[in-house]
Design a protein around this motif. Structure first.
Motif, PDB file in Angstrom:
ATOM      1  N   MET A   1      26.766  72.652 -19.253  1.00  0.00           N
ATOM      2  CA  MET A   1      25.514  73.366 -19.486  1.00  0.00           C
ATOM      3  C   MET A   1      24.629  72.456 -20.321  1.00  0.00           C
ATOM      4  N   GLN A   2      23.551  71.949 -19.720  1.00  0.00           N
ATOM      5  CA  GLN A   2      22.628  71.076 -20.450  1.00  0.00           C
ATOM      6  C   GLN A   2      21.511  71.941 -21.023  1.00  0.00           C
ATOM      7  N   VAL A   3      21.274  71.807 -22.331  1.00  0.00           N
ATOM      8  CA  VAL A   3      20.434  72.772 -23.028  1.00  0.00           C
ATOM      9  C   VAL A   3      19.782  72.125 -24.242  1.00  0.00           C
ATOM     10  N   GLU A   4      18.680  72.699 -24.698  1.00  0.00           N
ATOM     11  CA  GLU A   4      18.099  72.249 -25.958  1.00  0.00           C
ATOM     12  C   GLU A   4      19.113  72.478 -27.079  1.00  0.00           C
ATOM     13  N   CYS A   5      19.383  71.440 -27.847  1.00  0.00           N
ATOM     14  CA  CYS A   5      20.392  71.542 -28.896  1.00  0.00           C
ATOM     15  C   CYS A   5      20.151  70.449 -29.928  1.00  0.00           C
ATOM     16  N   HIS A   6      20.094  70.845 -31.204  1.00  0.00           N
ATOM     17  CA  HIS A   6      19.874  69.915 -32.311  1.00  0.00           C
ATOM     18  C   HIS A   6      20.150  70.677 -33.604  1.00  0.00           C
ATOM     19  N   PRO A   7      20.138  70.035 -34.764  1.00  0.00           N
ATOM     20  CA  PRO A   7      20.483  70.744 -36.005  1.00  0.00           C
ATOM     21  C   PRO A   7      19.580  71.934 -36.330  1.00  0.00           C
ATOM     22  N   TYR A   8      18.331  71.904 -35.894  1.00  0.00           N
ATOM     23  CA  TYR A   8      17.450  73.050 -36.117  1.00  0.00           C
ATOM     24  C   TYR A   8      17.787  74.229 -35.192  1.00  0.00           C
ATOM     25  N   TYR A   9      18.494  73.952 -34.097  1.00  0.00           N
ATOM     26  CA  TYR A   9      18.821  75.003 -33.129  1.00  0.00           C
ATOM     27  C   TYR A   9      20.043  74.569 -32.321  1.00  0.00           C
ATOM     28  N   PRO A  10      21.248  74.800 -32.846  1.00  0.00           N
ATOM     29  CA  PRO A  10      22.474  74.320 -32.189  1.00  0.00           C
ATOM     30  C   PRO A  10      22.928  75.182 -31.011  1.00  0.00           C
ATOM     31  N   ALA A  11      22.032  75.347 -30.052  1.00  0.00           N
ATOM     32  CA  ALA A  11      22.346  76.035 -28.786  1.00  0.00           C
ATOM     33  C   ALA A  11      22.920  77.432 -29.001  1.00  0.00           C
ATOM     34  N   GLU A  12      22.371  78.137 -29.955  1.00  0.00           N
ATOM     35  CA  GLU A  12      22.956  79.420 -30.345  1.00  0.00           C
ATOM     36  C   GLU A  12      22.974  80.455 -29.225  1.00  0.00           C
TER      37      GLU A  12
ATOM     38  N   ALA B   1      24.649  72.167 -41.323  1.00  0.00           N
ATOM     39  CA  ALA B   1      24.546  73.510 -40.736  1.00  0.00           C
ATOM     40  C   ALA B   1      23.508  74.360 -41.453  1.00  0.00           C
ATOM     41  N   ALA B   2      23.271  74.066 -42.707  1.00  0.00           N
ATOM     42  CA  ALA B   2      22.335  74.859 -43.503  1.00  0.00           C
ATOM     43  C   ALA B   2      20.877  74.638 -43.117  1.00  0.00           C
ATOM     44  N   VAL B   3      20.563  73.594 -42.356  1.00  0.00           N
ATOM     45  CA  VAL B   3      19.162  73.358 -41.966  1.00  0.00           C
ATOM     46  C   VAL B   3      18.790  74.130 -40.699  1.00  0.00           C
ATOM     47  N   ASN B   4      19.747  74.821 -40.099  1.00  0.00           N
ATOM     48  CA  ASN B   4      19.511  75.588 -38.876  1.00  0.00           C
ATOM     49  C   ASN B   4      18.355  76.575 -39.069  1.00  0.00           C
ATOM     50  N   LYS B   5      17.339  76.471 -38.221  1.00  0.00           N
ATOM     51  CA  LYS B   5      16.184  77.370 -38.282  1.00  0.00           C
ATOM     52  C   LYS B   5      16.291  78.509 -37.260  1.00  0.00           C
ATOM     53  N   HIS B   6      17.333  78.492 -36.432  1.00  0.00           N
ATOM     54  CA  HIS B   6      17.571  79.565 -35.459  1.00  0.00           C
ATOM     55  C   HIS B   6      16.394  79.745 -34.500  1.00  0.00           C
ATOM     56  N   GLU B   7      15.716  78.668 -34.212  1.00  0.00           N
ATOM     57  CA  GLU B   7      14.514  78.752 -33.372  1.00  0.00           C
ATOM     58  C   GLU B   7      14.385  77.478 -32.528  1.00  0.00           C
ATOM     59  N   PRO B   8      14.356  77.613 -31.194  1.00  0.00           N
ATOM     60  CA  PRO B   8      14.174  76.423 -30.351  1.00  0.00           C
ATOM     61  C   PRO B   8      12.725  75.945 -30.370  1.00  0.00           C
ATOM     62  N   PHE B   9      12.520  74.705 -29.979  1.00  0.00           N
ATOM     63  CA  PHE B   9      11.157  74.201 -29.798  1.00  0.00           C
ATOM     64  C   PHE B   9      10.601  74.662 -28.452  1.00  0.00           C
ATOM     65  N   TYR B  10      11.489  74.751 -27.466  1.00  0.00           N
ATOM     66  CA  TYR B  10      11.066  75.085 -26.104  1.00  0.00           C
ATOM     67  C   TYR B  10      11.230  76.588 -25.870  1.00  0.00           C
ATOM     68  N   HIS B  11      10.129  77.271 -25.610  1.00  0.00           N
ATOM     69  CA  HIS B  11      10.162  78.701 -25.353  1.00  0.00           C
ATOM     70  C   HIS B  11       9.821  78.965 -23.882  1.00  0.00           C
ATOM     71  N   VAL B  12      10.661  79.749 -23.241  1.00  0.00           N
ATOM     72  CA  VAL B  12      10.437  80.092 -21.840  1.00  0.00           C
ATOM     73  C   VAL B  12       9.372  81.183 -21.755  1.00  0.00           C
ATOM     74  N   THR B  13       8.357  80.944 -20.943  1.00  0.00           N
ATOM     75  CA  THR B  13       7.304  81.927 -20.702  1.00  0.00           C
ATOM     76  C   THR B  13       7.162  82.137 -19.197  1.00  0.00           C
ATOM     77  N   GLU B  14       6.444  83.182 -18.811  1.00  0.00           N
ATOM     78  CA  GLU B  14       6.194  83.414 -17.391  1.00  0.00           C
ATOM     79  C   GLU B  14       5.468  82.218 -16.773  1.00  0.00           C
ATOM     80  N   GLU B  15       4.550  81.663 -17.542  1.00  0.00           N
ATOM     81  CA  GLU B  15       3.800  80.499 -17.048  1.00  0.00           C
ATOM     82  C   GLU B  15       4.717  79.308 -16.826  1.00  0.00           C
TER      83      GLU B  15
END
Length: 279
Positions: free
Chosen positions: A153-164, A252-266
């Motif tokens: 599964m290839q996905v956005e993943c980094h310390p700010y958002y570890p593929a939660e 792990a403490a820097v996790n912002k629980h928010e991806p940079f890429y947001h899926v929209t209808e557009e």
């Protein structure tokens, strides 16, 4: 040194790969050849990147035999009902098989496309099957309707958002996570986080190398890309040190629980309708 990860079908691929998005022409030919001779054994591309022909030329330019490198590509959504798409992809790349083929986005008739991958897998044209950017319920749909479970599964993943949003599900189903944009789109805030600056000083590495090392120790696959040969080389120089358990907890403490890429209808409409440059 290269770490290998074992997929749920027993196939092994390198944990670190070289990503080729937004690279074209002679530059990507040279960079692919350079990467394969400077610490990488896996090259990642996609129909949608529009550079598979040049990637194939770079593979030959490397001087390596086919069995000495791994190749990963992604099927474009506008090709999901094109029964010739996989053979055409192999032809563009100039190879008889790819090690991993991934469905790029969960749009259009992706169940039909996955069954195309299954057929090619049984024929030996693909050694492993993957998905990219799928939600948990869409992965479950594949598991329910198809015969062969996805391996990657290839996905956005980094310390700010570890593929939660998929991490636990994929772990439960033995699906290997692989990070695209493992540096968070090169986000300057993340690269300048104090914990990464301090660890970079301690280990005599860059903050980029610390973050990439974090991916390795988290068990993620990763495909960082760069147009700079110096950066390509540096990004592979992450196997001569190891972060401690305490340092991994600090990261792990820097996790912002928010991806940079947001899926929209557009964005979904764009992914579903934008054709590859060769269509």
């Amino acid at each position: 040194m290269t770490n290998f990860i074992t997929l749920n079908n027993g196939y092994q691929i390198p944990q670190l790969g070289f990503g080729t998005i937004q690279q074209f022409d002679k530059q990507i030919e040279d960079n692919v050849a350079f990467a394969l001779n400077h610490g990488y054994q896996l090259i990642d591309t996609a129909n949608r990147y529009g550079n598979e022909v040049e990637v194939g030329k770079g593979l030959k330019l490397s001087g390596l035999k086919r069995e000495d490198y791994f190749l990963e590509t992604k099927l474009g959504p506008t090709l999901y009902e094109n029964d010739q798409a996989i053979d055409d992809t192999l032809k563009r790349l100039g190879v008889d098989y790819v090690d991993v083929m991934i469905l790029h986005h969960p749009v259009n008739n992706y169940v039909y496309a996955y069954k195309m991958l299954e057929k090619a897998y049984k024929e030996g044209k693909i050694k492993a099957i993957g998905l990219s950017n799928f939600r948990v319920e869409q992965i479950q749909e594949i598991l329910d309707q198809c015969e062969i479970p996805p391996m990657i599964m290839q996905v956005e993943c980094h310390p700010y958002y570890p593929a939660e949003h998929v991490y636990d599900f994929c772990k439960e189903h033995h699906i290997q996570l692989q990070s695209w944009y493992p540096l968070g789109h090169g986000n300057s805030d993340m690269l300048q986080e104090p914990v990464f600056v301090e660890l970079a000083e301690k280990y005599h590495k860059s903050t980029v190398q610390i973050i990439l090392r974090w991916h390795i120790q988290m068990g993620f696959g990763l495909v960082p890309g760069s147009k700079s040969m110096d950066h390509i080389k540096d990004n592979a120089n992450i196997f001569d040190f190891e972060l401690t358990d305490e340092e991994m907890k600090q990261i792990a403490a820097v996790n912002k629980h928010e991806p940079f890429y947001h899926v929209t209808e557009e964005s979904l409409h764009r992914m579903a309708t934008t054709k590859c440059n060769f269509e």
